[in-house]
Write a protein that holds these residues in place. Structure first.
Motif, PDB file in Angstrom:
ATOM      1  N   ALA A  81       0.899  -1.341   0.161  1.00  0.00           N
ATOM      2  CA  ALA A  81      -0.229   0.405  -0.162  1.00  0.00           C
ATOM      3  C   ALA A  81       0.679   1.443   0.039  1.00  0.00           C
ATOM      4  O   ALA A  81       0.421   2.253   0.229  1.00  0.00           O
ATOM      5  CB  ALA A  81      -0.824   0.306   1.075  1.00  0.00           C
ATOM      6  N   LYS A  82       1.688   1.457  -1.291  1.00  0.00           N
ATOM      7  CA  LYS A  82       2.653   2.457  -1.071  1.00  0.00           C
ATOM      8  C   LYS A  82       2.757   2.572  -2.384  1.00  0.00           C
ATOM      9  O   LYS A  82       3.610   1.817  -3.336  1.00  0.00           O
ATOM     10  CB  LYS A  82       4.247   2.295  -0.676  1.00  0.00           C
ATOM     11  N   PHE A  83       2.768   3.846  -2.569  1.00  0.00           N
ATOM     12  CA  PHE A  83       2.398   3.943  -4.374  1.00  0.00           C
ATOM     13  C   PHE A  83       3.512   4.811  -4.177  1.00  0.00           C
ATOM     14  O   PHE A  83       4.293   5.433  -3.752  1.00  0.00           O
ATOM     15  CB  PHE A  83       0.972   5.557  -4.330  1.00  0.00           C
ATOM     16  N   PRO A  84       3.515   4.055  -6.079  1.00  0.00           N
ATOM     17  CA  PRO A  84       5.247   5.026  -6.416  1.00  0.00           C
ATOM     18  C   PRO A  84       5.289   5.589  -6.468  1.00  0.00           C
ATOM     19  O   PRO A  84       4.346   6.306  -7.040  1.00  0.00           O
ATOM     20  CB  PRO A  84       4.945   3.348  -7.659  1.00  0.00           C
ATOM     21  N   ASP A  85       6.398   6.070  -7.043  1.00  0.00           N
ATOM     22  CA  ASP A  85       6.390   7.666  -7.324  1.00  0.00           C
ATOM     23  C   ASP A  85       6.693   7.650  -8.858  1.00  0.00           C
ATOM     24  O   ASP A  85       7.293   6.632  -9.122  1.00  0.00           O
ATOM     25  CB  ASP A  85       7.357   8.826  -5.931  1.00  0.00           C
ATOM     26  N   ARG A  86       6.832   8.699  -9.263  1.00  0.00           N
ATOM     27  CA  ARG A  86       7.439   9.010 -10.386  1.00  0.00           C
ATOM     28  C   ARG A  86       8.551   7.854 -10.644  1.00  0.00           C
ATOM     29  O   ARG A  86       9.480   8.299 -11.676  1.00  0.00           O
ATOM     30  CB  ARG A  86       7.685  10.415 -11.452  1.00  0.00           C
ATOM     31  N   TRP A  87       9.798   7.913  -9.811  1.00  0.00           N
ATOM     32  CA  TRP A  87      11.347   7.612 -10.597  1.00  0.00           C
ATOM     33  C   TRP A  87      11.213   5.834 -10.313  1.00  0.00           C
ATOM     34  O   TRP A  87      11.897   5.738 -10.606  1.00  0.00           O
ATOM     35  CB  TRP A  87      11.855   7.834  -8.969  1.00  0.00           C
ATOM     36  N   ASP A  88       9.944   5.633  -9.661  1.00  0.00           N
ATOM     37  CA  ASP A  88       9.861   3.976  -9.713  1.00  0.00           C
ATOM     38  C   ASP A  88       9.187   3.876 -10.769  1.00  0.00           C
ATOM     39  O   ASP A  88       9.603   2.888 -11.512  1.00  0.00           O
ATOM     40  CB  ASP A  88       8.737   3.590  -8.969  1.00  0.00           C
ATOM     41  N   ILE A  89       9.060   4.500 -11.559  1.00  0.00           N
ATOM     42  CA  ILE A  89       8.091   4.703 -13.171  1.00  0.00           C
ATOM     43  C   ILE A  89       8.700   4.510 -13.692  1.00  0.00           C
ATOM     44  O   ILE A  89       9.048   4.159 -14.377  1.00  0.00           O
ATOM     45  CB  ILE A  89       6.369   5.207 -12.412  1.00  0.00           C
ATOM     46  N   ALA A  90       9.502   5.278 -13.954  1.00  0.00           N
ATOM     47  CA  ALA A  90      10.332   5.723 -14.729  1.00  0.00           C
ATOM     48  C   ALA A  90      11.382   4.768 -14.802  1.00  0.00           C
ATOM     49  O   ALA A  90      12.130   4.444 -15.783  1.00  0.00           O
ATOM     50  CB  ALA A  90      11.351   6.938 -14.373  1.00  0.00           C
ATOM     51  N   GLY A  91      11.954   4.095 -13.667  1.00  0.00           N
ATOM     52  CA  GLY A  91      12.843   2.845 -13.788  1.00  0.00           C
ATOM     53  C   GLY A  91      12.065   1.746 -14.114  1.00  0.00           C
ATOM     54  O   GLY A  91      12.716   1.266 -14.571  1.00  0.00           O
ATOM     55  N   VAL A  92      10.931   1.641 -14.097  1.00  0.00           N
ATOM     56  CA  VAL A  92      10.052   0.546 -14.897  1.00  0.00           C
ATOM     57  C   VAL A  92      10.241   0.601 -16.203  1.00  0.00           C
ATOM     58  O   VAL A  92      10.450   0.236 -16.939  1.00  0.00           O
ATOM     59  CB  VAL A  92       8.897   0.835 -13.926  1.00  0.00           C
ATOM     60  N   VAL A  93      10.132   1.407 -16.466  1.00  0.00           N
ATOM     61  CA  VAL A  93       9.879   1.939 -18.461  1.00  0.00           C
ATOM     62  C   VAL A  93      10.869   1.626 -18.839  1.00  0.00           C
ATOM     63  O   VAL A  93      11.405   0.962 -19.502  1.00  0.00           O
ATOM     64  CB  VAL A  93       9.376   3.274 -18.531  1.00  0.00           C
ATOM     65  N   ILE A  94      12.117   2.301 -18.311  1.00  0.00           N
ATOM     66  CA  ILE A  94      13.474   2.421 -18.961  1.00  0.00           C
ATOM     67  C   ILE A  94      13.857   0.350 -19.017  1.00  0.00           C
ATOM     68  O   ILE A  94      14.391   0.297 -19.695  1.00  0.00           O
ATOM     69  CB  ILE A  94      14.544   3.236 -17.620  1.00  0.00           C
ATOM     70  N   CYS A  95      13.757  -0.154 -17.391  1.00  0.00           N
ATOM     71  CA  CYS A  95      13.584  -1.272 -17.761  1.00  0.00           C
ATOM     72  C   CYS A  95      13.279  -1.979 -18.587  1.00  0.00           C
ATOM     73  O   CYS A  95      13.698  -3.333 -18.764  1.00  0.00           O
ATOM     74  CB  CYS A  95      13.665  -2.199 -16.146  1.00  0.00           C
TER      75      CYS A  95
END
Length: 109
Positions: A81-95
């Motif tokens: 229940a911890k919302f991902p921040d923009r850096w989490d999302i950007a990292g996922v997209v790059i990966c």
């Protein structure tokens, strides 16, 4: 191709669940019985990853890494229940882009 994605998704869920069981026992004070389903889950993870059709195990594991990172961030959001921040999302997209290059890049014969 769908089979590969399904195996990767199942492997990621099984690996994260197995590791979380150990984390829950070790860090959250859960009973030692949390380790039993965790170990079963980790065996299922290894089995699923071994079923991925590929001529090279290293390439299979490298491409799986991107799926694992996505699954980890989804686990963070849904289970913890911890919302991902923009850096989490950007990292996922790059990966995911990197995993796609590894998985679908043209190979010389």
């Amino acid at each position: 191709m769908i089979k590969t994605y399904a195996l990767y998704a199942f492997a990621a869920l099984a690996e994260i669940a197995g590791c979380f069981a150990f984390f829950a026992w070790f860090r959250l004070g859960k009973t030692v019985w949390w380790l039993a389903p965790g170990l079963v889950s980790l065996v299922l993870f290894a089995y699923a990853l071994a079923l991925v059709p590929s001529e090279a195990a290293g390439r299979t594991y490298a491409a799986y890494g991107a799926i694992y990172i996505l699954a980890s961030i989804l686990w963070l959001w849904i289970v913890e229940a911890k919302f991902p921040d923009r850096w989490d999302i950007a990292g996922v997209v790059i990966c995911l882009i990197g995993g796609a290059v590894i998985l679908f890049g043209p190979r010389s014969a």
